[in-house]
Design an enzyme around this catalytic site. Structure first.
Site, PDB file in Angstrom:
ATOM      1  CG  ASP A   9      -2.003   0.961   1.229  1.00 24.61           C
ATOM      2  OD1 ASP A   9      -2.214   1.592   0.174  1.00 24.61           O
ATOM      3  OD2 ASP A   9      -2.663   1.126   2.272  1.00 24.61           O
TER       4      ASP A   9
ATOM      5  N   GLY B  82      -9.150   9.013   7.328  1.00 25.83           N
ATOM      6  CA  GLY B  82      -8.643  10.346   7.009  1.00 25.83           C
ATOM      7  C   GLY B  82      -7.173  10.498   7.332  1.00 25.83           C
TER       8      GLY B  82
ATOM      9  CB  SER C  71      -5.462   6.541   4.756  1.00 29.71           C
ATOM     10  OG  SER C  71      -6.191   5.545   5.393  1.00 29.71           O
ATOM     11  N   GLY C  72      -2.317   7.172   4.587  1.00 30.76           N
ATOM     12  CA  GLY C  72      -1.298   7.758   3.723  1.00 30.76           C
ATOM     13  C   GLY C  72      -0.312   8.646   4.457  1.00 30.76           C
TER      14      GLY C  72
END
Ligand SMILES: *[C@@H]1O[C@H](CO)[C@@H](O)[C@H](O)[C@H]1NC(C)=O
Ligand SMILES: *[C@@H]1O[C@H](CO)[C@@H](O)[C@H](O)[C@H]1NC(C)=O
Length: 293
Positions: A128, A221, A223-224
């Site tokens: 991911d 929110g 994420s990343g």
């Protein structure tokens, strides 16, 4: 001989670009800004505390959602593939603190390249990770000197190291925060994530972080965004990318540990792309859309 000359020329060119011979950023990285407007209480970040924090808006069919990202050079942002895999347009804001108020330090750019890992799996969330290229290079020693890339860690982070995740996602108290939030999360034993997710959790490519039952976690929110770790007096290092986690209780995420993409496992992938893309842009054939690598 010719090969040596070509290699030397490429290395010289990369050096001029602020990258070293292996493709990674060699400029200043991982230093926090001075606390200026420190907000007490809660887990609000102070303005400029996480100068590599990027807010991403991923849009398709007129609908956008928010994610986090980390600045890793003057033109590349690292994020989670699940944040950007299915979208048409991506916008980045850097230097953002309160997302409801456009401070004068904010830099708003679009993303011109969205490189999703070729082995990303949208069901298991394996691999991911995605690299995004900003529409322009930042002037990190000039007009953008309030921004700073985070360093990339090449070694495997140790269990019990306390790291910090940052994001504008949901918290225990509210659906989402307008001020950037930070939460301290120790690196957990891989066994905790194996117990929770079985074979979906891959210790070689993922990091497990957070303490069971203490309610400190990342959520929707976030994420990343970065899981950043600092050893002693060294700079902040990017060790994880917020990927997936908690069992949901209502809309809240209160079941740490969660899973983060292990950045050190992807350094060869990151280097390869950065070197290749710099060669491409030198010859003017950068491709401006989504592709896998
Ligand atoms: C997930 O990936 C599969 C295979 O690459 C693709 O066909 C599908 O459209 C993707 N689904 C979503 C929701 O992204
Ligand atoms: C991590 O901390 C826990 C609790 O303090 C301790 O039991 C464990 O042995 C530590 N693990 C490592 C690898 O240091």
């Amino acid at each position: 001989m010719l090969y040596n000359i070509v290699v030397t020329v490429v290395i010289l060119y990369l050096t001029v670009q602020g990258l070293n011979g292996d493709g990674l950023w060699k400029g200043r990285c991982g230093n926090q800004g001075e606390p200026t407007t420190k907000i007490m209480g809660g887990s609000h970040a102070y303005m400029g505390e996480w100068p590599w924090m990027v807010r991403l808006l991923s849009c398709s069919d007129g609908h956008c959602y928010g994610c986090g990202g980390s600045l890793i050079s003057d033109q590349w942002v690292l994020t989670a593939a699940h944040c950007v895999d299915q979208c048409e347009r991506i916008y980045a804001s850097l230097g953002e603190h309160n997302r409801e108020d456009s401070g004068n330090n904010e830099v708003h750019l679009s993303i011109i390249e969205n490189i999703v890992h070729k082995d990303y799996n949208n069901k298991s969330l394996a691999n991911d990770i995605a690299l995004l290229r900003l529409s322009e290079s930042l002037d990190l020693s000039g007009s953008h000197n309030h921004l700073e890339p985070i360093c990339l860690d090449s070694s495997k982070i140790r269990v019990n190291t306390t790291c910090v995740a940052t994001g504008w996602g949901r918290t225990e108290l509210t659906d989402s925060h307008s001020i950037l939030q930070k939460v301290e999360l120790p690196i957990a034993d891989d066994g905790l994530c194996v117990n929770k997710w079985g074979g979906q959790y891959q210790a070689s490519n993922q990091v497990c972080a957070g303490i069971p039952n203490n309610n400190k976690d990342t959520c929707h929110g976030d994420s990343g965004g970065p899981l950043a770790c600092k050893l002693y007096t060294g700079p902040w290092m990017l060790n994880g990318i917020t990927s997936y986690g908690s069992t949901q209780q209502g809309a809240k995420c209160i079941a740490p540990p969660s899973v983060y993409t292990r950045v050190s496992a992807y350094l060869p992938w990151i280097k390869e792309i950065m070197i290749e893309k710099i060669k491409e842009s030198r010859f003017g054939n950068a491709i401006a859309n989504r592709h896998v690598w």
